[in-house]
Design a protein around this motif. Structure first.
Motif, PDB file in Angstrom:
ATOM      1  N   GLU A  24      -0.171 -23.523  -1.269  1.00 29.66           N
ATOM      2  CA  GLU A  24      -1.602 -24.283  -0.400  1.00 29.66           C
ATOM      3  C   GLU A  24      -2.136 -23.095   0.776  1.00 29.66           C
ATOM      4  OE1 GLU A  24      -4.017 -25.875  -2.383  1.00 29.66           O
ATOM      5  OE2 GLU A  24      -1.969 -25.122  -3.438  1.00 29.66           O
ATOM      6  N   ARG A  25      -1.077 -22.917   1.853  1.00 25.36           N
ATOM      7  CA  ARG A  25      -1.358 -22.411   3.101  1.00 25.36           C
ATOM      8  C   ARG A  25      -1.590 -20.881   2.948  1.00 25.36           C
ATOM      9  NH1 ARG A  25       3.927 -24.342   6.064  1.00 25.36           N
ATOM     10  NH2 ARG A  25       3.410 -22.568   7.683  1.00 25.36           N
ATOM     11  N   LEU A  26      -0.280 -20.573   1.857  1.00 28.40           N
ATOM     12  CA  LEU A  26      -0.731 -18.835   1.921  1.00 28.40           C
ATOM     13  C   LEU A  26      -2.337 -18.744   0.784  1.00 28.40           C
ATOM     14  CD1 LEU A  26       2.414 -18.169  -0.091  1.00 28.40           C
ATOM     15  CD2 LEU A  26       1.539 -16.832   1.876  1.00 28.40           C
ATOM     16  N   LEU A 102      -1.782  -8.250   2.819  1.00 29.72           N
ATOM     17  CA  LEU A 102      -2.774  -8.938   2.735  1.00 29.72           C
ATOM     18  C   LEU A 102      -3.154  -8.549   0.572  1.00 29.72           C
ATOM     19  CD1 LEU A 102      -6.018  -8.435   4.539  1.00 29.72           C
ATOM     20  CD2 LEU A 102      -4.343 -10.511   4.970  1.00 29.72           C
ATOM     21  N   GLU A 103      -2.792  -7.400   0.719  1.00 24.94           N
ATOM     22  CA  GLU A 103      -2.363  -7.034  -0.911  1.00 24.94           C
ATOM     23  C   GLU A 103      -1.086  -7.819  -1.473  1.00 24.94           C
ATOM     24  OE1 GLU A 103      -3.171  -6.563  -4.707  1.00 24.94           O
ATOM     25  OE2 GLU A 103      -5.049  -6.650  -2.617  1.00 24.94           O
ATOM     26  N   GLY A 104      -0.531  -7.788  -0.704  1.00 23.81           N
ATOM     27  CA  GLY A 104       1.125  -8.225  -1.032  1.00 23.81           C
ATOM     28  C   GLY A 104       0.691 -10.192  -0.820  1.00 23.81           C
ATOM     29  N   TYR A 105       0.342 -10.553  -0.226  1.00 24.70           N
ATOM     30  CA  TYR A 105       0.387 -11.708  -0.576  1.00 24.70           C
ATOM     31  C   TYR A 105      -0.633 -12.223  -1.940  1.00 24.70           C
ATOM     32  CZ  TYR A 105       1.171 -12.667   4.389  1.00 24.70           C
ATOM     33  OH  TYR A 105       1.526 -12.718   5.959  1.00 24.70           O
ATOM     34  N   ARG A 106      -1.172 -11.574  -2.108  1.00 29.10           N
ATOM     35  CA  ARG A 106      -2.512 -12.368  -2.983  1.00 29.10           C
ATOM     36  C   ARG A 106      -2.275 -11.646  -4.123  1.00 29.10           C
ATOM     37  NH1 ARG A 106      -6.186  -9.781   0.580  1.00 29.10           N
ATOM     38  NH2 ARG A 106      -6.369  -7.656  -0.857  1.00 29.10           N
ATOM     39  N   ALA A 107      -0.861 -10.647  -4.348  1.00 29.12           N
ATOM     40  CA  ALA A 107      -0.051 -10.042  -5.840  1.00 29.12           C
ATOM     41  C   ALA A 107       1.103 -11.612  -5.976  1.00 29.12           C
ATOM     42  CB  ALA A 107       0.966  -8.478  -5.267  1.00 29.12           C
ATOM     43  N   LEU A 108       1.527 -11.569  -4.818  1.00 27.01           N
ATOM     44  CA  LEU A 108       2.178 -13.204  -4.785  1.00 27.01           C
ATOM     45  C   LEU A 108       2.092 -14.486  -5.079  1.00 27.01           C
ATOM     46  CD1 LEU A 108       5.666 -13.767  -3.594  1.00 27.01           C
ATOM     47  CD2 LEU A 108       4.624 -14.534  -1.958  1.00 27.01           C
ATOM     48  N   ALA A 110      -0.688 -14.750  -7.739  1.00 25.91           N
ATOM     49  CA  ALA A 110      -1.043 -14.109  -8.798  1.00 25.91           C
ATOM     50  C   ALA A 110       0.760 -13.725 -10.042  1.00 25.91           C
ATOM     51  CB  ALA A 110      -1.429 -12.819  -8.810  1.00 25.91           C
ATOM     52  N   ASP A 111       1.429 -13.359  -9.143  1.00 28.75           N
ATOM     53  CA  ASP A 111       3.534 -13.156  -9.983  1.00 28.75           C
ATOM     54  C   ASP A 111       3.701 -14.958 -10.625  1.00 28.75           C
ATOM     55  OD1 ASP A 111       5.990 -12.793 -10.008  1.00 28.75           O
ATOM     56  OD2 ASP A 111       5.273 -11.518  -9.397  1.00 28.75           O
ATOM     57  N   ASP A 112       3.962 -14.117 -12.001  1.00 32.26           N
ATOM     58  CA  ASP A 112       4.627 -15.240 -12.555  1.00 32.26           C
ATOM     59  C   ASP A 112       5.779 -16.122 -12.197  1.00 32.26           C
ATOM     60  OD1 ASP A 112       2.425 -14.935 -14.807  1.00 32.26           O
ATOM     61  OD2 ASP A 112       4.575 -13.488 -15.458  1.00 32.26           O
TER      62      ASP A 112
END
Length: 254
Positions: A24-26, A102-108, A110-112
């Motif tokens: 949730e913090r991420l 920031l893109e890395g956070y979003r990718a993480l 969204a990752d399965d």
């Protein structure tokens, strides 16, 4: 359910709550420590599960925790680098890399791997209780104690190997230290030994960071200004590591 088996259940449930909070913090994207805390919780979970390998109820959860740890590692490395560059006042270098973080956070998110971990955590208490009911966990504390001792023997052997590899020693030290923290009553390690493990891990972490940054500088031209400083720091870190490893030899019967 025995005391040891019940304590394992409670520890995993507490870590599950922590991991939910970190997610949730991420998602909020306002907490710079969220990923760090997520990885600490993952490390504690994996340290609990590693000595339980072969227990079917634990293997799937360990696999999912390891996968999330693997894919989040490079993102954490980038966080550490950006904090270092920020401390050096290299604002342009930070600004160029901030979107990647920031893109890395979003990718993480969204990752399965993330939902897979939480699904495994949701299923684990039932599997654990069933394993206990089926007598699969009989003598588990003794098995954990033997595996912790085996990890310590491996570290002792690696410490006196003249061709020792710092990367492998870093991994072995982390496993021994975190295993002892997960099972303090079974590890047989003193507080002084744990302190020396922590100091050695810290020195190896400094060495590893500088080595990584120098490798990055070969591909990222704006880091060239840091190369001389990092080379000097790498040499100092190697000397600090060697001293800490020498001290550890006394603790592991070398």
């Amino acid at each position: 359910m025995g005391r040891f088996i019940g304590a394992e259940l409670q520890q995993v449930l507490r870590l599950q709550i922590t991991l939910y909070a970190c997610r949730e913090r991420l998602l909020a994207a306002t907490d710079p420590e969220a990923l760090h805390d997520l990885r600490i919780a993952l490390r504690k979970l994996r340290s609990l599960l590693r000595p339980l390998r072969g227990v079917e109820a634990c293997d799937a959860l360990q696999q999912q925790a390891a996968e999330l740890g693997r894919i989040s590692g490079p993102l954490r490395d980038l966080e550490v680098l950006l904090a270092h560059l920020q401390g050096l006042g290299m604002r342009d270098a930070v600004s160029r890399r901030q979107p990647r973080l920031l893109e890395g956070y979003r990718a993480l998110l969204a990752d399965d791997a993330l939902p897979a971990l939480f699904e495994a955590l949701d299923q684990w208490p039932h599997s654990w209780r069933q394993a206990a009911a089926d007598a699969e966990l009989t003598g588990l504390a003794k098995r954990v104690k033997r595996r912790l001792a085996k990890q310590q023997r491996r570290l002792g052997e690696a410490l006196v190997d003249p061709a020792h590899d710092r990367h492998r020693l870093r991994l072995l030290i982390k496993r021994v230290r975190y295993g002892a923290e997960a099972y303090p009553q079974l590890s047989g390690l003193s507080a002084n030994t744990l302190a020396r493990l922590k100091a050695a891990q810290s020195a190896l972490g400094d060495w590893h960071d500088r080595l990584q940054w120098l490798q990055r500088a070969e591909q990222e031209a704006d880091l060239a200004a840091c190369v001389a400083t990092w080379r000097t720091a790498l040499q100092a870190a190697e000397e600090a590591v060697d001293l800490q490893l020498l001290m550890l030899q006394e603790d592991f019967g070398c």
